[in-house]
Write a protein that holds these residues in place. Sequence first.
Motif, PDB file in Angstrom:
ATOM      1  N   ALA A  98       6.054  20.022 -13.275  1.00 41.28           N
ATOM      2  CA  ALA A  98       5.273  21.251 -13.089  1.00 41.28           C
ATOM      3  C   ALA A  98       5.859  22.093 -11.975  1.00 41.28           C
ATOM      4  CB  ALA A  98       3.819  20.889 -12.793  1.00 41.28           C
ATOM      5  N   GLY A  99       6.262  21.446 -10.885  1.00 44.27           N
ATOM      6  CA  GLY A  99       6.849  22.170  -9.756  1.00 44.27           C
ATOM      7  C   GLY A  99       8.134  22.885 -10.132  1.00 44.27           C
ATOM      8  N   GLU A 100       8.967  22.234 -10.944  1.00 48.38           N
ATOM      9  CA  GLU A 100      10.214  22.870 -11.376  1.00 48.38           C
ATOM     10  C   GLU A 100       9.944  24.073 -12.263  1.00 48.38           C
ATOM     11  OE1 GLU A 100      13.461  19.256 -11.407  1.00 48.38           O
ATOM     12  OE2 GLU A 100      12.004  19.332 -13.055  1.00 48.38           O
ATOM     13  N   LEU A 101       8.802  24.074 -12.921  1.00 47.36           N
ATOM     14  CA  LEU A 101       8.419  25.206 -13.765  1.00 47.36           C
ATOM     15  C   LEU A 101       7.722  26.310 -12.971  1.00 47.36           C
ATOM     16  CD1 LEU A 101       6.973  23.222 -16.812  1.00 47.36           C
ATOM     17  CD2 LEU A 101       9.182  24.408 -16.702  1.00 47.36           C
ATOM     18  N   GLY A 102       7.472  26.033 -11.686  1.00 46.28           N
ATOM     19  CA  GLY A 102       6.804  27.014 -10.841  1.00 46.28           C
ATOM     20  C   GLY A 102       5.295  26.923 -10.836  1.00 46.28           C
ATOM     21  N   TRP A 103       4.765  25.769 -11.295  1.00 47.34           N
ATOM     22  CA  TRP A 103       3.318  25.580 -11.372  1.00 47.34           C
ATOM     23  C   TRP A 103       2.850  24.547 -10.355  1.00 47.34           C
ATOM     24  CZ3 TRP A 103       0.174  28.482 -14.433  1.00 47.34           C
ATOM     25  CH2 TRP A 103       0.779  29.223 -15.450  1.00 47.34           C
ATOM     26  N   SER A 104       1.653  24.743  -9.841  1.00 49.36           N
ATOM     27  CA  SER A 104       0.975  23.732  -9.036  1.00 49.36           C
ATOM     28  C   SER A 104       0.059  22.929  -9.946  1.00 49.36           C
ATOM     29  CB  SER A 104       0.137  24.378  -7.932  1.00 49.36           C
ATOM     30  OG  SER A 104       0.954  25.089  -7.025  1.00 49.36           O
ATOM     31  N   GLN A 105      -0.216  21.684  -9.563  1.00 47.31           N
ATOM     32  CA  GLN A 105      -1.208  20.892 -10.300  1.00 47.31           C
ATOM     33  C   GLN A 105      -2.602  21.500 -10.106  1.00 47.31           C
ATOM     34  OE1 GLN A 105      -0.646  17.969 -12.073  1.00 47.31           O
ATOM     35  NE2 GLN A 105       1.472  17.523 -11.553  1.00 47.31           N
ATOM     36  N   PHE A 106      -2.830  22.051  -8.907  1.00 49.97           N
ATOM     37  CA  PHE A 106      -4.128  22.668  -8.604  1.00 49.97           C
ATOM     38  C   PHE A 106      -3.939  23.614  -7.431  1.00 49.97           C
ATOM     39  CE2 PHE A 106      -7.889  22.849  -5.875  1.00 49.97           C
ATOM     40  CZ  PHE A 106      -8.825  23.340  -6.760  1.00 49.97           C
ATOM     41  N   MET A 107      -4.627  24.768  -7.465  1.00 43.10           N
ATOM     42  CA  MET A 107      -4.627  25.684  -6.324  1.00 43.10           C
ATOM     43  C   MET A 107      -6.035  26.180  -6.069  1.00 43.10           C
ATOM     44  SD  MET A 107      -2.472  29.183  -5.541  1.00 43.10           S
ATOM     45  CE  MET A 107      -0.987  28.278  -5.141  1.00 43.10           C
ATOM     46  N   ASP A 108      -6.453  26.091  -4.808  1.00 46.16           N
ATOM     47  CA  ASP A 108      -7.757  26.590  -4.396  1.00 46.16           C
ATOM     48  C   ASP A 108      -7.640  28.097  -4.165  1.00 46.16           C
ATOM     49  OD1 ASP A 108      -9.962  27.401  -2.639  1.00 46.16           O
ATOM     50  OD2 ASP A 108     -10.422  25.269  -2.514  1.00 46.16           O
ATOM     51  N   LEU A 109      -8.381  28.883  -4.923  1.00 46.84           N
ATOM     52  CA  LEU A 109      -8.274  30.334  -4.826  1.00 46.84           C
ATOM     53  C   LEU A 109      -8.760  30.867  -3.487  1.00 46.84           C
ATOM     54  CD1 LEU A 109      -9.411  31.415  -8.416  1.00 46.84           C
ATOM     55  CD2 LEU A 109      -7.087  31.255  -7.505  1.00 46.84           C
ATOM     56  N   CYS A 149       0.855  -1.181   0.000  1.00 48.11           N
ATOM     57  CA  CYS A 149       0.000   0.000   0.000  1.00 48.11           C
ATOM     58  C   CYS A 149       0.893   1.233   0.000  1.00 48.11           C
ATOM     59  CB  CYS A 149      -0.947   0.009   1.189  1.00 48.11           C
ATOM     60  SG  CYS A 149      -0.119   0.127   2.779  1.00 48.11           S
ATOM     61  N   TYR A 150       0.342   2.338  -0.449  1.00 46.44           N
ATOM     62  CA  TYR A 150       1.103   3.572  -0.625  1.00 46.44           C
ATOM     63  C   TYR A 150       0.267   4.761  -0.160  1.00 46.44           C
ATOM     64  CZ  TYR A 150       3.633   0.404  -3.700  1.00 46.44           C
ATOM     65  OH  TYR A 150       4.314  -0.688  -4.203  1.00 46.44           O
ATOM     66  N   SER A 151       0.879   5.624   0.643  1.00 44.00           N
ATOM     67  CA  SER A 151       0.168   6.818   1.100  1.00 44.00           C
ATOM     68  C   SER A 151       0.744   8.089   0.481  1.00 44.00           C
ATOM     69  CB  SER A 151       0.225   6.926   2.626  1.00 44.00           C
ATOM     70  OG  SER A 151       1.569   6.986   3.076  1.00 44.00           O
ATOM     71  N   LYS A 152       1.941   8.008  -0.117  1.00 44.34           N
ATOM     72  CA  LYS A 152       2.521   9.155  -0.808  1.00 44.34           C
ATOM     73  C   LYS A 152       2.541   8.854  -2.300  1.00 44.34           C
ATOM     74  CE  LYS A 152       6.299  12.489  -0.679  1.00 44.34           C
ATOM     75  NZ  LYS A 152       7.580  12.885  -0.028  1.00 44.34           N
ATOM     76  N   ILE A 153       1.949   9.744  -3.083  1.00 45.20           N
ATOM     77  CA  ILE A 153       1.799   9.529  -4.524  1.00 45.20           C
ATOM     78  C   ILE A 153       2.425  10.702  -5.275  1.00 45.20           C
ATOM     79  CG2 ILE A 153       0.199   8.946  -6.361  1.00 45.20           C
ATOM     80  CD1 ILE A 153      -0.050   7.090  -3.938  1.00 45.20           C
ATOM     81  N   GLY A 154       3.280  10.391  -6.248  1.00 42.47           N
ATOM     82  CA  GLY A 154       3.888  11.426  -7.064  1.00 42.47           C
ATOM     83  C   GLY A 154       3.327  11.406  -8.475  1.00 42.47           C
ATOM     84  N   CYS A 155       3.665  12.438  -9.240  1.00 40.06           N
ATOM     85  CA  CYS A 155       3.187  12.549 -10.623  1.00 40.06           C
ATOM     86  C   CYS A 155       4.350  12.913 -11.530  1.00 40.06           C
ATOM     87  CB  CYS A 155       2.098  13.610 -10.717  1.00 40.06           C
ATOM     88  SG  CYS A 155       1.515  13.925 -12.404  1.00 40.06           S
ATOM     89  N   TYR A 156       4.625  12.064 -12.513  1.00 41.73           N
ATOM     90  CA  TYR A 156       5.688  12.310 -13.484  1.00 41.73           C
ATOM     91  C   TYR A 156       5.068  12.358 -14.889  1.00 41.73           C
ATOM     92  CZ  TYR A 156       9.957  11.666 -16.240  1.00 41.73           C
ATOM     93  OH  TYR A 156      10.980  11.825 -17.143  1.00 41.73           O
ATOM     94  N   GLY A 157       5.403  13.386 -15.637  1.00 36.45           N
ATOM     95  CA  GLY A 157       4.919  13.480 -17.014  1.00 36.45           C
ATOM     96  C   GLY A 157       4.160  14.756 -17.307  1.00 36.45           C
ATOM     97  N   VAL A 158       3.750  15.480 -16.241  1.00 35.28           N
ATOM     98  CA  VAL A 158       3.083  16.764 -16.429  1.00 35.28           C
ATOM     99  C   VAL A 158       4.119  17.857 -16.203  1.00 35.28           C
ATOM    100  CG1 VAL A 158       1.278  18.323 -15.596  1.00 35.28           C
ATOM    101  CG2 VAL A 158       0.859  15.860 -15.686  1.00 35.28           C
ATOM    102  N   GLY A 159       4.426  18.589 -17.254  1.00 39.15           N
ATOM    103  CA  GLY A 159       5.456  19.607 -17.158  1.00 39.15           C
ATOM    104  C   GLY A 159       5.890  20.032 -18.546  1.00 39.15           C
ATOM    105  N   ALA A 160       7.201  20.039 -18.792  1.00 41.59           N
ATOM    106  CA  ALA A 160       7.719  20.443 -20.103  1.00 41.59           C
ATOM    107  C   ALA A 160       8.928  19.596 -20.471  1.00 41.59           C
ATOM    108  CB  ALA A 160       8.108  21.923 -20.089  1.00 41.59           C
ATOM    109  N   GLY A 161       9.042  19.292 -21.761  1.00 40.59           N
ATOM    110  CA  GLY A 161      10.193  18.548 -22.232  1.00 40.59           C
ATOM    111  C   GLY A 161      10.005  17.053 -22.108  1.00 40.59           C
ATOM    112  N   SER A 162      11.074  16.323 -22.414  1.00 42.11           N
ATOM    113  CA  SER A 162      11.033  14.871 -22.332  1.00 42.11           C
ATOM    114  C   SER A 162      12.434  14.345 -22.036  1.00 42.11           C
ATOM    115  CB  SER A 162      10.509  14.262 -23.647  1.00 42.11           C
ATOM    116  OG  SER A 162      11.367  14.614 -24.724  1.00 42.11           O
ATOM    117  N   GLY A 163      12.502  13.066 -21.698  1.00 41.88           N
ATOM    118  CA  GLY A 163      13.787  12.454 -21.403  1.00 41.88           C
ATOM    119  C   GLY A 163      14.518  13.174 -20.294  1.00 41.88           C
ATOM    120  N   ARG A 164      15.832  13.311 -20.435  1.00 45.82           N
ATOM    121  CA  ARG A 164      16.630  13.947 -19.399  1.00 45.82           C
ATOM    122  C   ARG A 164      16.363  15.445 -19.301  1.00 45.82           C
ATOM    123  NH1 ARG A 164      20.040  10.160 -17.505  1.00 45.82           N
ATOM    124  NH2 ARG A 164      21.033  11.679 -16.145  1.00 45.82           N
ATOM    125  N   GLY A 165      15.718  16.006 -20.320  1.00 43.29           N
ATOM    126  CA  GLY A 165      15.383  17.424 -20.292  1.00 43.29           C
ATOM    127  C   GLY A 165      14.035  17.729 -19.666  1.00 43.29           C
TER     128      GLY A 165
END
Length: 215
Positions: A98-109, A78-94
């Motif tokens: 989203a976090g490295e780009l300064g973006w959140s996946q979601f923000m409650d205003l 079982c897992y309680s910490k979940i990450g997300c890879y693939g949402v952002g910019a570029g591919s491969g080693r580049g």
Amino acid sequence: MTRTLLLVPTTFELQHVQPALEDAVGAACGALAVCGFGPIASGILTAQLLARHQPSNVILVGIAGSYNSSTAIGTANCYSKIGCYGVGAGSGRGFKTAGELGWSQFMDLDSGDSINDSLETTRAGSTVACSGMLLTVCSASANISDVAERLEKFPDAVAEDMEAFSVAMACKLTSVPLFVIRGISNIAGDRNKANWRVEAALKAAAELAVSRISV
């Protein structure tokens, strides 16, 4: 209201776990449903299923590929910490998350609360120990180079799947506790299915789910 909503990504997985789960789900006044394959379908369908069933808790069951060769194929965790890879910019080693780009996946205003490249699930009343981070990816690792690139961004990840982050986000936004269970079917990056143990992994995952439903 449904007490426990048990989700599986595909009908293939459902066919393997349903015989072991249907009695426990029925006894718990629960429901068993397919949430879809991949991060897009699973997020949309989970939101719909949450609205339809109004569950008090959710269990996600399916298979995953391990990043750790010491984790036995055919077992479940079982897992309680979940990450997300693939949402952002570029591919491969580049690739940049989203976090490295300064973006959140979601923000409650209103509250300012945000969901970034990883989140913790809420697991009400659970005493079951969980493994490290489960990394949700948009496509499964095809080789060891893919695995290495993902671990550079998420060194705490121990396995990858394609649905948990989306399901966890849907549950978090509706304040529904989630318990994520994955059977380890293969070593991530190994696409030779002769080495996989899908049935054993799903059997182990179903057994762990039954123990959770019984809590």
